[in-house]
Enzyme design. Structure first.
Site, PDB file in Angstrom:
ATOM      1  N   ARG A  40      -7.987 -15.686  -6.470  1.00 17.84           N
ATOM      2  CA  ARG A  40      -7.747 -16.663  -5.393  1.00 17.84           C
ATOM      3  C   ARG A  40      -8.688 -17.857  -5.495  1.00 17.84           C
ATOM      4  NH1 ARG A  40      -6.381 -12.456  -0.515  1.00 17.84           N
ATOM      5  NH2 ARG A  40      -4.131 -12.675  -0.677  1.00 17.84           N
ATOM      6  N   LYS A 205       5.819   1.293   2.404  1.00 16.43           N
ATOM      7  CA  LYS A 205       6.624   1.558   3.591  1.00 16.43           C
ATOM      8  C   LYS A 205       7.854   0.677   3.713  1.00 16.43           C
ATOM      9  CE  LYS A 205       3.586   1.278   6.863  1.00 16.43           C
ATOM     10  NZ  LYS A 205       2.614   1.333   7.900  1.00 16.43           N
ATOM     11  N   GLY A 358       0.290  -8.536  -2.729  1.00 14.58           N
ATOM     12  CA  GLY A 358      -1.045  -8.335  -3.284  1.00 14.58           C
ATOM     13  C   GLY A 358      -1.115  -7.180  -4.267  1.00 14.58           C
ATOM     14  N   GLY A 382       1.730 -11.705   2.559  1.00 16.21           N
ATOM     15  CA  GLY A 382       2.273 -11.776   3.918  1.00 16.21           C
ATOM     16  C   GLY A 382       3.044 -13.060   4.156  1.00 16.21           C
TER      17      GLY A 382
HETATM   18  P1  ADP Z   1       2.526  -5.201  -1.987  1.00 15.11           P
HETATM   19  O1  ADP Z   1       1.067  -5.361  -1.609  1.00 15.11           O
HETATM   20  O2  ADP Z   1       2.807  -5.652  -3.376  1.00 15.11           O
HETATM   21  O3  ADP Z   1       3.435  -5.813  -0.963  1.00 15.11           O
HETATM   22  P2  ADP Z   1       2.658  -2.585  -0.775  1.00 15.11           P
HETATM   23  O4  ADP Z   1       1.370  -2.864  -0.078  1.00 15.11           O
HETATM   24  O5  ADP Z   1       3.882  -2.530   0.053  1.00 15.11           O
HETATM   25  O6  ADP Z   1       2.848  -3.623  -1.974  1.00 15.11           O
HETATM   26  O7  ADP Z   1       2.580  -1.161  -1.507  1.00 15.11           O
HETATM   27  C1  ADP Z   1       1.661  -0.851  -2.517  1.00 15.11           C
HETATM   28  C2  ADP Z   1       1.314   0.607  -2.523  1.00 15.11           C
HETATM   29  O8  ADP Z   1       2.479   1.416  -2.496  1.00 15.11           O
HETATM   30  C3  ADP Z   1       0.544   1.009  -3.740  1.00 15.11           C
HETATM   31  O9  ADP Z   1      -0.794   1.311  -3.387  1.00 15.11           O
HETATM   32  C4  ADP Z   1       1.290   2.247  -4.263  1.00 15.11           C
HETATM   33  O10 ADP Z   1       0.428   3.318  -4.634  1.00 15.11           O
HETATM   34  C5  ADP Z   1       2.123   2.649  -3.066  1.00 15.11           C
HETATM   35  N1  ADP Z   1       3.307   3.427  -3.445  1.00 15.11           N
HETATM   36  C6  ADP Z   1       4.268   3.114  -4.338  1.00 15.11           C
HETATM   37  N2  ADP Z   1       5.150   4.115  -4.469  1.00 15.11           N
HETATM   38  C7  ADP Z   1       4.741   5.113  -3.659  1.00 15.11           C
HETATM   39  C8  ADP Z   1       5.232   6.424  -3.367  1.00 15.11           C
HETATM   40  N3  ADP Z   1       6.331   6.909  -3.959  1.00 15.11           N
HETATM   41  N4  ADP Z   1       4.552   7.153  -2.463  1.00 15.11           N
HETATM   42  C9  ADP Z   1       3.442   6.677  -1.880  1.00 15.11           C
HETATM   43  N5  ADP Z   1       2.928   5.452  -2.099  1.00 15.11           N
HETATM   44  C10 ADP Z   1       3.572   4.684  -2.990  1.00 15.11           C
HETATM   45 MG    MG Z   2      -0.151  -4.325  -0.124  1.00 11.85          MG
END
Ligand code: ADP
Ligand code: MG
Length: 401
Positions: A40, A205, A358, A382
């Site tokens: 960043r 989620k 992120g 976000g």
């Molecule tokens: P981003 O920051 O790219 O938007 P998220 O914060 O939504 O992504 O999700 C990232 C997390 O999701 C990672 O830490 C990863 O370990 C977790 N994750 C991915 N697949 C699974 C799964 N099947 N069960 C639990 N956690 C998961």
């Molecule tokens: Mg995240």
């Protein structure tokens, strides 16, 4: 680089720049805080440099972490000032307060082309105050330090905060080059995307991404679902998901999305195989099962190899791809292959490929991909998600008024 023509002649003027310098910090030797990934800070350099080269007296304001509206050494931007100076190749004067005597003195001491960084803007409770008057009062103190404002912190433009929103109402303002680049890409994803258009969603989620699914169901041709949210989709279709991440309360919403996708002619692709383990993170027990036959005593932690290949095929054949959310628990090698397959396919897209989020950005870097293998890696998870949900970003709207 953005154009600052809206600001008129900036040489000799004090220009307040809101940057996003919110980098991860860890405890280093002798209790000194060390910067982890400085992505960043690097992304903020071009705008700051351009303003300094144009002869402005550049005053940078930014936040770090979530301090409680009061000074807290743990969240000091001092190490960031140091790194910013190294990356710019010129010293950055550091003010030890946000708008107080140190800030005033530091800004007064700037010559044309010099740069200062103010201490963590969230050390002042006015920055994030819900009370408009409290925020406006703090914004007025920030504005008193400058003649013009440049908004370049893309990671915060979805926030109605003093240094993002209110200050823009008090000074002549312009969009920084980083924010402009991010907004240009997001517009290409929503206004007139080249087809075929695929959206890959994963992460932990489904509830975090509902708004995006909702909005993009009307725009994308294909929605590929991986990560933890897969299990709520599989359960909605009547399958056993064992001990996998599940949001029961979202099942009705997911069913509605599946029905709407069908009606709109949007294809929702779910994995056909899953990497499961006996318990969360247990790499030794990792094995591949059919997505419709997840054993009751196991937990799903990645999409399987067949799904990775199928997702990759759709991605590669698309002209526009937006990807948010890892396909599995990529932090562990046994559960990283699905994410790797999607990332590899993304690097082959002829057209626009965008990585948002992120953890997704961290994942592609951790897996050894280089930033320039992708069309765009967004610096603001976000903010980009809210834009893709169709929400208004206060920090952008205020610049356009
Ligand atoms: P981003 O920051 O790219 O938007 P998220 O914060 O939504 O992504 O999700 C990232 C997390 O999701 C990672 O830490 C990863 O370990 C977790 N994750 C991915 N697949 C699974 C799964 N099947 N069960 C639990 N956690 C998961
Ligand atoms: Mg995240």
């Amino acid at each position: 680089m953005g154009s600052y023509t809206g600001l008129g002649e900036i040489a000799g003027k004090r220009v307040l720049v809101r940057s996003d310098l919110n980098v991860p910090l860890k405890d280093g030797a002798a209790g000194v805080r060390e910067i982890g990934d400085d992505g960043r800070i690097r992304a903020s350099v071009p705008t700051i440099r351009a303003l300094a080269e144009a002869g402005a007296r550049v005053v940078v304001t930014a936040h770090l972490g979530r301090p409680d509206g009061a000074p807290d050494a743990k969240y000091s931007l001092a190490p960031v000032a140091q790194r910013l100076g190294e990356l710019l190749g010129q010293p950055v004067a550091f003010a030890t307060d946000t708008v107080g005597p140190s800030a005033q003195e530091t800004v007064a001491g700037l010559a044309d082309g010099q740069i200062a960084l103010l201490e963590n803007v969230r050390f002042n409770p006015g920055e994030t105050a819900k009370d408009d008057a409290v925020r406006a009062a703090f914004a007025a103190e920030l504005a008193a330090l400058a003649d013009a404002f440049v908004s370049d912190g893309f990671g915060v433009v979805h926030r109605k905060q003093a240094s993002v929103y209110d200050v823009a109402q008090l000074l002549p303002h312009a969009m920084g080059g980083l924010v402009r680049a991010e907004i240009d890409v997001l517009r290409r994803l929503t206004d007139t995307p080249e087809r075929p258009y695929a959206v890959v969603l994963g992460g932990s989620k489904v509830s975090d991404k509902l708004g995006v699914i909702d909005n993009l169901l009307g725009k994308a041709d294909t929605l590929l679902i991986g990560g933890g949210m897969v299990f709520t989709f599989l359960k909605a279709q009547g399958h056993e998901v064992g001990k996998s991440l599940l949001e029961e309360d979202q099942i009705p919403t997911v069913l509605e999305y599946l029905a709407r996708a069908k009606a709109n002619g949007v294809e929702i692709v779910l994995p056909t195989d899953i990497v499961v383990a006996d318990s969360f993170g247990d790499e030794a027990s990792a094995r591949v099962v059919a997505a419709t036959e997840i054993p009751a005593d196991s937990v799903g932690l990645d999409i399987g190899p067949e799904s990775g290949a199928a997702f990759g095929k759709v991605v590669e054949a698309s002209r526009t791809v937006f990807w948010n959310g890892p396909m599995g628990v990529f932090e562990q090698p046994a559960f990283a292959e699905g994410t790797r397959a999607v990332a590899a396919a993304l690097t082959k897209v002829e057209g626009l490929s965008v990585v948002g989020g992120g953890d997704s950005a961290a994942a592609v870097r951790a897996l050894g991909f280089a930033d320039d293998q992708f069309g765009h890696i967004s610096t603001g998870g976000g903010a980009s998600l809210e834009y893709l949900e169709g929400k208004e970003l206060p920090g952008i709207t205020v610049l356009e008024s």
